[in-house]
Design an enzyme around this catalytic site. Structure first.
Site, PDB file in Angstrom:
ATOM      1  N   SER A 152       0.854  -1.188   0.000  1.00  0.00           N
ATOM      2  CA  SER A 152       0.000   0.000   0.000  1.00  0.00           C
ATOM      3  C   SER A 152       0.891   1.239   0.000  1.00  0.00           C
ATOM      4  O   SER A 152       2.074   1.158   0.357  1.00  0.00           O
ATOM      5  CB  SER A 152      -0.851  -0.004   1.278  1.00  0.00           C
ATOM      6  OG  SER A 152      -1.549   1.203   1.428  1.00  0.00           O
ATOM      7  N   TYR A 195      -1.731  -0.701  10.599  1.00  0.00           N
ATOM      8  CA  TYR A 195      -1.813  -1.003   9.161  1.00  0.00           C
ATOM      9  C   TYR A 195      -0.541  -0.519   8.454  1.00  0.00           C
ATOM     10  O   TYR A 195       0.055  -1.259   7.667  1.00  0.00           O
ATOM     11  CB  TYR A 195      -3.056  -0.326   8.578  1.00  0.00           C
ATOM     12  CG  TYR A 195      -3.309  -0.619   7.117  1.00  0.00           C
ATOM     13  CD1 TYR A 195      -3.652  -1.897   6.687  1.00  0.00           C
ATOM     14  CD2 TYR A 195      -3.251   0.404   6.156  1.00  0.00           C
ATOM     15  CE1 TYR A 195      -3.920  -2.154   5.345  1.00  0.00           C
ATOM     16  CE2 TYR A 195      -3.519   0.159   4.822  1.00  0.00           C
ATOM     17  CZ  TYR A 195      -3.847  -1.120   4.417  1.00  0.00           C
ATOM     18  OH  TYR A 195      -4.115  -1.373   3.085  1.00  0.00           O
TER      19      TYR A 195
HETATM   20  N1  LIG Z   1      -8.700  -0.478  -1.184  1.00  0.00           N
HETATM   21  C1  LIG Z   1      -7.638   0.274  -0.918  1.00  0.00           C
HETATM   22  O1  LIG Z   1      -7.727   1.522  -0.893  1.00  0.00           O
HETATM   23  C2  LIG Z   1      -6.294  -0.363  -0.698  1.00  0.00           C
HETATM   24  C3  LIG Z   1      -5.162   0.459  -0.733  1.00  0.00           C
HETATM   25  C4  LIG Z   1      -3.926  -0.101  -0.531  1.00  0.00           C
HETATM   26  C5  LIG Z   1      -3.796  -1.463  -0.298  1.00  0.00           C
HETATM   27  N2  LIG Z   1      -4.911  -2.256  -0.264  1.00  0.00           N
HETATM   28  C6  LIG Z   1      -4.720  -3.670   0.006  1.00  0.00           C
HETATM   29  O2  LIG Z   1      -5.337  -4.428  -1.010  1.00  0.00           O
HETATM   30  C7  LIG Z   1      -5.630  -5.737  -0.509  1.00  0.00           C
HETATM   31  C8  LIG Z   1      -7.046  -6.097  -0.911  1.00  0.00           C
HETATM   32  O3  LIG Z   1      -7.952  -5.244  -0.228  1.00  0.00           O
HETATM   33  P1  LIG Z   1      -9.252  -4.646  -0.917  1.00  0.00           P
HETATM   34  O4  LIG Z   1      -9.087  -3.195  -1.010  1.00  0.00           O
HETATM   35  O5  LIG Z   1      -9.596  -5.409  -2.113  1.00  0.00           O
HETATM   36  O6  LIG Z   1     -10.323  -4.878   0.278  1.00  0.00           O
HETATM   37  P2  LIG Z   1     -11.504  -5.948   0.439  1.00  0.00           P
HETATM   38  O7  LIG Z   1     -12.477  -5.783  -0.647  1.00  0.00           O
HETATM   39  O8  LIG Z   1     -11.958  -5.794   1.849  1.00  0.00           O
HETATM   40  O9  LIG Z   1     -10.772  -7.350   0.257  1.00  0.00           O
HETATM   41  C9  LIG Z   1      -9.995  -7.926   1.257  1.00  0.00           C
HETATM   42  C10 LIG Z   1      -9.858  -9.402   0.949  1.00  0.00           C
HETATM   43  O10 LIG Z   1      -9.018 -10.015   1.934  1.00  0.00           O
HETATM   44  C11 LIG Z   1      -9.647 -11.199   2.390  1.00  0.00           C
HETATM   45  N3  LIG Z   1      -9.251 -11.507   3.753  1.00  0.00           N
HETATM   46  C12 LIG Z   1      -9.336 -10.728   4.864  1.00  0.00           C
HETATM   47  N4  LIG Z   1      -8.893 -11.387   5.930  1.00  0.00           N
HETATM   48  C13 LIG Z   1      -8.506 -12.622   5.500  1.00  0.00           C
HETATM   49  C14 LIG Z   1      -7.980 -13.765   6.134  1.00  0.00           C
HETATM   50  N5  LIG Z   1      -7.733 -13.798   7.459  1.00  0.00           N
HETATM   51  N6  LIG Z   1      -7.695 -14.849   5.385  1.00  0.00           N
HETATM   52  C15 LIG Z   1      -7.922 -14.839   4.053  1.00  0.00           C
HETATM   53  N7  LIG Z   1      -8.436 -13.790   3.391  1.00  0.00           N
HETATM   54  C16 LIG Z   1      -8.727 -12.697   4.119  1.00  0.00           C
HETATM   55  C17 LIG Z   1     -11.141 -10.917   2.266  1.00  0.00           C
HETATM   56  O11 LIG Z   1     -11.878 -12.116   2.100  1.00  0.00           O
HETATM   57  P3  LIG Z   1     -12.713 -12.885   3.224  1.00  0.00           P
HETATM   58  O12 LIG Z   1     -13.352 -11.869   4.100  1.00  0.00           O
HETATM   59  O13 LIG Z   1     -13.678 -13.691   2.405  1.00  0.00           O
HETATM   60  O14 LIG Z   1     -11.712 -13.739   3.920  1.00  0.00           O
HETATM   61  C18 LIG Z   1     -11.182 -10.131   0.963  1.00  0.00           C
HETATM   62  O15 LIG Z   1     -11.230 -11.015  -0.133  1.00  0.00           O
HETATM   63  C19 LIG Z   1      -5.406  -5.670   1.002  1.00  0.00           C
HETATM   64  O16 LIG Z   1      -4.170  -6.261   1.313  1.00  0.00           O
HETATM   65  C20 LIG Z   1      -5.372  -4.181   1.284  1.00  0.00           C
HETATM   66  O17 LIG Z   1      -4.607  -3.879   2.427  1.00  0.00           O
HETATM   67  C21 LIG Z   1      -6.148  -1.737  -0.454  1.00  0.00           C
END
Ligand SMILES: NC(=O)c1ccc[n+]([C@@H]2O[C@H](COP(=O)([O-])OP(=O)(O)OC[C@H]3O[C@@H](n4cnc5c(N)ncnc54)[C@H](OP(=O)(O)O)[C@@H]3O)[C@@H](O)[C@H]2O)c1
Length: 265
Positions: free
Chosen positions: A143, A156
């Protein structure tokens, strides 16, 4: 480039992982979709079939990345189905919204277990396979928070800085074995990340915050990431807000960025 390659995506039930799954489905990859929610994985699987991917190219593999002991069995299941693992995308993650003063140590532990140790554990389970293949690609969704510390996200930011360091170091170790490592640095992307973000007492925020609602479209984000994979970029920055400018500002004028982030909340 990815046709018939085995690509394993964690966090594939939602957001960036789901959007990446659709990109790889269109590219004809053999896809392994992992996350905890099985019904959501099935939904993404159906969407991939809708993109023309044959059902025998798809595997849903429910996995909690904090259950390290289940990983060897998960790796064996992927190998049993597809025979090899060409790419692992460590994308599962949770965020945080709480001030340090209000954050229980158990919350820091949880953030590190999901966002750091889970990624390391699965990578360690897959690494011997890639070493034996003499080929492979490991990616991690870090991130902008892995480069710049901001308020309300001490845990985070710490976890995303940690994976950045881990995977940069891993890249140095694996390059000579034909294994590539890509770190992904998204800015604000419109997903459910803030909805599931943990508060100081460990409960979920349960709300879409303004910066995430106004973030980059997730499918556009996945397109940019795919382009980076195609070009072999070791570090993919993706986003379209001011936070992306802060990435290079931090390198040139760190004091300016420290002041800005202290003033902005
Ligand atoms: N959106 C942003 O602005 C942003 C910015 C920078 C980085 N990121 C990073 O991008 C990645 C994806 O996030 P996203 O934005 O797509 O958010 P999201 O829609 O909330 O997706 C998060 C995913 O992680 C899975 N997850 C959470 N805890 C888990 C666990 N203990 N075991 C296995 N899977 C788990 C969730 O699935 P389940 O709940 O089904 O397990 C879900 O598929 C993350 O690492 C996040 O930190 C996001």
């Amino acid at each position: 480039m990815f046709k018939d390659k085995t690509v394993w995506i964690t966090g594939a039930s939602s957001g960036i992982g789901e959007a990446l799954a659709l990109q790889f489905a269109s590219a004809g990859a053999r896809l392994v979709l992992s996350a905890r929610r099985e019904a959501e994985l099935q939904r993404v699987r159906d969407l991939c079939i809708g993109r023309g991917l044959p059902a025998d190219h798809l595997m849903t593999l429910p996995l909690d990345v904090t259950h390290f002991e289940s990983m060897p069995e998960a790796v064996n299941r992927v190998l049993g189905a597809f025979g090899r693992i060409d790419m692992l995308i460590n994308n599962a993650g949770i965020s945080q919204r709480s001030l340090c003063i209000d954050t229980d140590m158990s919350v820091y532990r949880k953030l590190f277990e999901v966002d750091v140790l889970g990624q390391i554990a699965l990578t360690k389970a897959v690494l011997p396979i890639m070493l034996e293949q003499g080929d492979g690609h490991i990616a991690i969704t870090s991130s902008v928070a892995g480069k710049i510390g901001v308020a309300w996200r001490t845990g985070y930011c710490a976890s995303k800085h940690a994976v950045m360091g881990f995977f940069d170091a891993l890249r140095a170790e694996t390059a000579r074995h034909g294994i590539r490592v890509t770190t992904i640095t998204p800015g604000y992307i419109n997903t459910n990340i803030s909805v599931h973000a943990v508060k100081g007492d460990g409960s979920e925020l349960g709300a879409m915050t303004d910066e995430i609602a106004g973030g980059m479209d997730v499918n556009r984000c996945a397109e940019v990431i795919m382009k980076g994979f195609h070009r072999g970029v070791p570090e993919i920055a993706v986003g379209e807000g001011l936070e992306m400018k802060a990435l290079w500002l931090k390198r040139l004028f760190p004091r300016l960025v420290f002041k800005k982030v202290a003033d902005m909340w």
